[in-house]
Each structure stands twice: as C-alpha cells, then as structure tokens.
Design a protein around this motif. Structure first.
Motif, short mmCIF file in Angstrom:
data_model
loop_
_atom_site.label_atom_id
_atom_site.label_comp_id
_atom_site.label_asym_id
_atom_site.label_seq_id
_atom_site.Cartn_x
_atom_site.Cartn_y
_atom_site.Cartn_z
N LEU A 86 -10.61 6.18 -3.08
CA LEU A 86 -9.36 5.52 -3.41
C LEU A 86 -9.15 4.23 -2.65
O LEU A 86 -8.37 3.39 -3.03
N ASN A 87 -9.89 4.11 -1.54
CA ASN A 87 -9.76 2.88 -0.79
C ASN A 87 -10.73 1.85 -1.34
O ASN A 87 -11.78 1.58 -0.79
N GLN A 88 -10.36 1.29 -2.47
CA GLN A 88 -11.24 0.35 -3.15
C GLN A 88 -11.37 -0.97 -2.39
O GLN A 88 -12.17 -1.80 -2.72
N LYS A 89 -10.53 -1.15 -1.40
CA LYS A 89 -10.61 -2.39 -0.65
C LYS A 89 -11.43 -2.20 0.64
O LYS A 89 -11.29 -2.94 1.59
N ALA A 90 -12.25 -1.15 0.66
CA ALA A 90 -13.09 -0.93 1.84
C ALA A 90 -14.01 -2.13 2.07
O ALA A 90 -14.36 -2.84 1.13
N LYS A 91 -14.35 -2.33 3.32
CA LYS A 91 -15.22 -3.48 3.65
C LYS A 91 -16.63 -3.22 3.11
O LYS A 91 -17.06 -2.06 3.05
N PRO A 92 -17.36 -4.30 2.77
CA PRO A 92 -18.73 -4.08 2.32
C PRO A 92 -19.49 -3.29 3.38
O PRO A 92 -19.30 -3.51 4.58
N GLY A 93 -20.28 -2.37 2.95
CA GLY A 93 -21.05 -1.58 3.91
C GLY A 93 -20.39 -0.26 4.22
O GLY A 93 -21.02 0.68 4.68
N ASP A 94 -19.05 -0.13 3.95
CA ASP A 94 -18.39 1.15 4.18
C ASP A 94 -19.01 2.18 3.23
O ASP A 94 -19.33 1.86 2.09
N THR A 135 1.58 -7.81 -5.02
CA THR A 135 1.87 -8.49 -3.74
C THR A 135 3.30 -8.15 -3.33
O THR A 135 4.16 -7.90 -4.19
N TYR A 136 3.48 -8.14 -2.04
CA TYR A 136 4.80 -7.75 -1.53
C TYR A 136 5.02 -8.36 -0.16
O TYR A 136 4.07 -8.46 0.63
N VAL A 159 -1.25 4.43 -2.19
CA VAL A 159 -1.06 2.98 -2.02
C VAL A 159 -1.85 2.56 -0.80
O VAL A 159 -1.75 3.19 0.27
N ASN A 160 -2.66 1.55 -0.99
CA ASN A 160 -3.58 1.07 0.06
C ASN A 160 -4.39 2.23 0.64
O ASN A 160 -4.60 2.32 1.87
N GLY A 161 -4.80 3.14 -0.22
CA GLY A 161 -5.66 4.25 0.20
C GLY A 161 -4.91 5.43 0.79
O GLY A 161 -5.53 6.43 1.12
N LYS A 162 -3.60 5.35 0.90
CA LYS A 162 -2.85 6.49 1.48
C LYS A 162 -2.03 7.18 0.39
O LYS A 162 -1.36 6.53 -0.41
N LYS A 163 -2.11 8.49 0.42
CA LYS A 163 -1.38 9.24 -0.61
C LYS A 163 0.13 9.10 -0.37
O LYS A 163 0.60 9.30 0.74
N GLY A 185 1.62 -9.36 1.69
CA GLY A 185 0.52 -9.90 0.89
C GLY A 185 0.01 -8.91 -0.13
O GLY A 185 0.78 -8.25 -0.81
N ASP A 186 -1.34 -8.79 -0.17
CA ASP A 186 -1.95 -7.98 -1.24
C ASP A 186 -1.95 -6.49 -0.92
O ASP A 186 -2.32 -6.08 0.18
N ASN A 187 -1.57 -5.73 -1.90
CA ASN A 187 -1.57 -4.26 -1.80
C ASN A 187 -2.14 -3.74 -3.11
O ASN A 187 -2.23 -4.47 -4.10
N PHE A 188 -2.47 -2.46 -3.14
CA PHE A 188 -2.92 -1.90 -4.42
C PHE A 188 -2.50 -0.45 -4.54
O PHE A 188 -2.34 0.26 -3.55
#
Ligand code: GCB
Length: 623
Positions: A86-94, A135-136, A159-163, A185-188
C-alpha cells in the motif's frame, strides 16, 4: 490530533477508525469502554456533510482488480496488518512486490459503480483496489476527514500507507479521520472495496437488484475545526404550533460549549449550552414559519454555530403523525400518491448518484402525479433527498433489511443497527422523509419479529418525529388476503406488497379478492405491478406486453380503493432496473421490467393509466 472516544452505547461502531497514536495510548484511553465495545473509537457520522466546504476526490482513480484479494490477505487468509504494497511511494530499492503498480493500472471513475464502466466487470463480485493522489496543506487547529458517500459493500482505506478506517454497508456515508496521517503537499489514498455477497451481510445473498460494486457515491475531504458540529436534529414540534425543537451535538465540545441556531429569514434564533455528552437541546419559537408540504416545499436557511465551527443547512419544517387509521401531514389527513424507485441511473443504467439522476427520476414521479416516493430498498444518496425536499415529494426511506437475513445472528443485527444509525444520522433533517422503513418482505417467524422490533425501537429512540413502517408479506385464505403479520404491532404505518395478476392469478383476480386487515392503523400498499417490455404490444392477456401491465393496474386500483384504511400506494416501480434474477432473453435481458418507464425513459401504457387516476383523484380518499 485528538482522540475521541465515546462510551455511549447509543453511538454505533460501524466504521473502525484507527488513530496513528501509539497503540498503548489507545488501549489506556479505551479501558473504561471495554465493557461494551471491542476497543474502537466511535465513527463520526456527519449530518449535512454535503453542506460543508470540501475538496472533491471525484474523478479518475487507478484501479486493480484482485479477485482473490491477495493484496490484503496472506496465504493462510489472515488480514495483513498494513497491506504490504500500500505504500506505493516507497523509495526505490525498498522491498515491496511489483505486482500491484497503480501507475500502470487502468482507471475507474468515482463516483461510479465498476460494473457499468467496463464490460469485463459487469458481473464481477469481489475486491478491487483504488488509488489516487491529493494535495493538502495542513492548518493549525483543523481536522481532516475523508468523506465517502458510499462504498459497496465492505471497504478499507489507507492514507500515505497507514490504515485509516474500514466500513461495512454499501448505502450509507462514512468519515475517516486523516488528521494525523496527512502532510503538507502530496499525499495519496488507497482503498479496497469488496462487493462479495455473504449470508451474514445486510442485505444478504439474495436481492432483486444489481450488486453494483465500488466507490459508488462522491468522495471528498472535509476540513473541520478541533471541535465541530457533527450531528443535529431540528424539526417542528408536534405539540406546539411553530415551535422548532431538537438538538445539536458538538464533537469534542469543551465543557458548556455554546451552540447557536438561527433562521435569519424568520428572525428566529436561540442559543444553548452543550452538556457533558456534547449535546445541546434546542427549542425556539418561529411564529412566521411557513410549513413545508408537497404544495409549498418551503426550505429555510438554518445557521448552526458552535465555537469556531458553523454550518448552514436548508431545512423544511412540517409535522407527521397518525390518528387512528389516518396519516396527518401538518395536522391534516393525506393520501400518499406514490411510486417505488430504485437508485438506478436513468438512461445510462448503473448506480444513480448525481443531481441530474435525482432530478430526472423525481421529475417523472411528479409528472405521474405523485406526492410521495418509496426510495427502495436501501438509503439513497443525499442528492436524492435534497431533490425531494426541493420538489415537494414525501419520502419513505428504507434500511436494507431485505428478504431472509440471518435474523438469529446478533452480528447481523449489529450490522443492520449500524446502517440504520448512519441512515438516520445523516438524513434526519430532510423534511421530505416521513417514514423510516425497517425492512422489506421478511418471513414471519419469532426471530425476525424480534430483530425488526429491535430496529423499530432503535429508530424511534433516534428520531421520534417520524413514523416507522415496513413492507410486509400478505397471506391468503381462499380469495381473502389477510394482513396479520405480528410485526405490524411494532409499526406506526403498515406497508404490504402484493402481486395479484403477476405472481398469482390473472389481473381480474383482483375483482373478487377480499381483504381482512387485523390492524387499526394506516396502510400503504408498498408494491404491486407487473412486467412489460416497453414497445411490446399485444392483448390484455399477453404477458410482457404494455397492455398486460396496464390491465393489472386497471384491476388493482378499484380493489385497493375498497380497503378502508388505505392511506397510500407506491406501485412497483417507476423505472426498469438491472437485476441478476431477470435473465429472460429478449424481454428482460437482466432488467426487472416492472417499471412504468423503461431504463431509456420510454413511458409505458400503465404510466398514463396511473397518471390519470392520480390526477383525477380516483384513487385514495379525497383529501
Ligand atoms: C418484491 C420485492 C422487490 C422485487 C419485486 C419483483 O416483492 O420487494 O424488490 O423487485 O418484488 O419485481 O418481484
């Protein structure tokens, strides 16, 4: 952020809202509530959510079809604590698996069911993942909520990987607090929505409507102050002319918080202090008030203020009550000239959600001569209720307790109660709604009677200003139809469904049918009718023709007119709607064809027959 906990069992726990605060803190704070709840903060039910300024999250969401729900469950079908992808914004390599990549995924529109958006999802029942960015800019002393108009049937949100929450029930809105998980800023947001039917769901496995899945109603972000008005109930007193009474609840109210309610057009205003439970009782006189009615659907701008929060709603004021076998609207007997309506979108099919859908359906009802609509078989979108308020149509609003639920299962009762609380909590200020319906066509047995009786008591305790009803089944002895279902005792107004001329007998069987009603209460025939394919013509005796359907109405109306305590009718139904139970090729093609209007807006002969009867007032008692 504040954690808000209620130990008041009157507030239900439909939506489990997770705080980002450490678990230990939660456990400590919840300890006093442990006796009656499994350690969950109360969900926030928002009255008038559509009147709040909001940031829309409607539009295109990325979507991933996941029939085995492998994204949520581990190989031994345990729900993973925090879905690993769910944390699609993980850093490359995670280290996270690559199967679920939203950036490559197909889009689905929100609001909207998925079934009518893609051919290969037409019959789909299962889980689908949704994702979108937003964005918020967080503000001091502000709390942020994700408002979901409806997600059918079960849904989970991160939201941002947290349930942040999960919810059960496909036809009511809910709110997930995001305050502690959003950043500048950016959230998902990622959501999973699953429309798999289960025996212990409400509704259960069998229904005669399409199980449209997805984020079927609007999704938005609502920003509120630290302490805010979550629910309010303002209605006209039955006892005293021109007195408005009710209450305002302030979430996280400081002790003695002041609440103000004002109707500027009437020069009417009051203030009250919230008690320890956050609730302020309100009562004030508005002598110049014009009552809401189908003929004069007057709505007033009502301002509600508490601390830094304020909300402006549009509310009509009227009374509804029964006297013997009469239904009194504003103290005068009324006959409900109605029609039943599913939340099916006219012309395009699929789940209705927009103002335009509501306007189209209710304009047809007005054209038919209605002053009343039965919004079957679940709570409809708030846009529908706003339109009914505006257009002067009285409403029967329904809990999705349909056919044979597991009535002896306490978990099922809890689900029905939760949906009832959400329905009444969100829709309680609509003048149009006069009836809360507890159920439709349920089998007569003691477990059922107790289950629905419990719901009726609950509905009355939540809202004593409206009438309680349910659509009952009718039994027969020879050519006598009998209404004596013991559930009638729990109701103010008795609804009953019958299909003489369609599921039994011939249309003219109605001419010799007698009725025995064991209750001295007002009656509404909440369904009758038959199927016709628009444009198919033939003799009065030929099923599926417009003539046959019209013949049913021709024989029904005189029969119904002979029932002395009949106070309304809502034939089945306004428009053809999709149903998996209706496969007949060339005729039904997965539509229930009992509409007076086709799904493409074509009026059938029976529409005109009923219209004439409503216009000439040849049905019902003259008012
Ligand atoms: C009923 C149900 C309704 C169905 C209708 C029908 O009794 O309450 O949901 O769609 O009959 O068409 O059979």
């Amino acid at each position: 952020m504040k954690l808000h906990f209620y130990c008041n069992p009157a507030r239900r726990f439909g939506c489990t809202v997770f705080s980002a605060a450490p678990i230990a803190v939660c456990v400590l704070l919840l300890a006093p509530c442990a006796a009656w709840s499994a350690a969950a903060p109360a969900p926030i039910i928002l009255t008038g959510a559509d009147r709040r300024p909001s940031i829309s999250l409607n539009g295109e969401w990325s979507s991933i079809v996941d029939p085995y729900f492998a994204g949520l469950f581990s190989f031994h079908h345990q729900e993973k604590a925090n879905g690993w992808f769910l944390n699609q914004k993980a850093k490359p390599g995670d280290p996270f698996p690559t199967e679920y990549d939203f950036s490559k995924a197909t889009k689905l529109k929100v609001p909207g069911d998925w079934n009518t958006q893609r051919d290969n999802l037409f019959f789909y029942e299962g889980p689908i993942w949704y994702q979108r960015d937003f964005t918020y800019q967080p503000k001091e002393h502000a709390r942020l909520f994700l408002h979901v108009g409806a997600a059918n049937y079960r849904s989970w949100f991160w939201v941002n990987g947290k349930k942040v929450c999960e919810h059960e029930g496909g036809y009511t809105s809910f709110n997930c607090e995001l305050t502690s998980v959003v950043h500048a800023g950016d959230n998902f947001v990622v959501a999973a929505v699953d429309n798999t039917r289960h025996e212990d769901n409400v509704p259960t496995l069998e229904t005669d409507w399409w199980n449209y899945g997805g984020l079927t109603r609007e999704v938005s972000l609502i920003v509120l102050p630290d302490s805010f008005v979550d629910q309010y109930d303002l209605h006209l007193s039955r006892g005293e002319a021109s007195v408005i009474e009710g209450w305002v609840h302030v979430e996280d109210a400081p002790p003695g918080a002041k609440v103000e309610v004002e109707i500027p057009e009437l020069g009417a205003k009051t203030s009250a202090a919230a008690g320890d439970d956050g609730r302020a009782a309100v009562r004030f006189s508005a002598p110049a008030l014009e009552r809401w009615s189908p003929e004069t659907p007057k709505l007033y701008k009502v301002e509600i203020r508490a601390g830094n929060d304020s909300i402006e709603d549009l509310i009509g004021f009227r009374t509804v009550e029964t006297r013997g076998t009469e239904i009194l609207l504003n103290g005068k007997p009324i006959f409900l000239r109605g029609v039943s309506i599913h939340a099916e979108a006219p012309y395009r099919t699929g789940r209705a959600y927009s103002d335009k859908d509501a306007e189209t359906l209710l304009t047809w009802a007005k054209e038919l001569g209605c002053n009343f609509v039965r919004l079957a078989h679940y709570p409809h979108d708030e846009t529908m209720l706003r339109a009914a308020d505006r257009m002067g149509l009285l409403v029967w609003s329904e809990n999705p307790v349909y056919w044979a639920l597991e009535f002896d299962n306490p978990k099922v009762l809890a689900k029905a109660e939760q949906q009832l609380d959400e329905e009444i909590g969100t829709l309680r200020n609509h003048a149009a709604i006069i009836l809360w319906s507890m159920a439709n066509e349920t089998p007569n047995n003691p477990a059922r009677t107790q289950f629905i009786g419990t719901l009726a008591t609950r509905a009355r305790s939540l809202d004593s200003s409206r009438l309680i009803t349910a659509a009952l089944l009718v039994r027969a002895e020879g050519n006598t139809k009998i209404i004596d279902d013991p559930l009638g005792q729990a109701l103010d107004v008795i609804g009953f469904n019958e299909y003489i001329g369609w599921y039994e007998g011939h249309p003219d069987t109605a001419d010799t049918t007698q009725w025995r009603i064991e209750y001295e209460k007002p009656l509404i025939v909440s369904e009758f009718g038959g199927g016709a394919k628009a444009g198919l013509h033939g003799s009065d005796n030929e099923r599926w023709t417009e003539e046959y359907q019209s013949n049913i109405y021709r024989h029904q109306l005189p029969m119904l007119n002979k029932i002395p305590q009949l106070r309304g009718m809502s034939p089945w139904c306004l428009m053809d709607f999709r149903s998996p139970n209706r496969p007949l090729t060339g005729i039904q093609d997965y539509f229930n064809r009992k509409g007076l209007i086709s799904d493409q807006g074509r009026k059938k002969l029976a529409f005109y027959l009923l219209q004439k009867a409503y216009q000439d007032r040849t049905v019902g008692k003259p008012e």
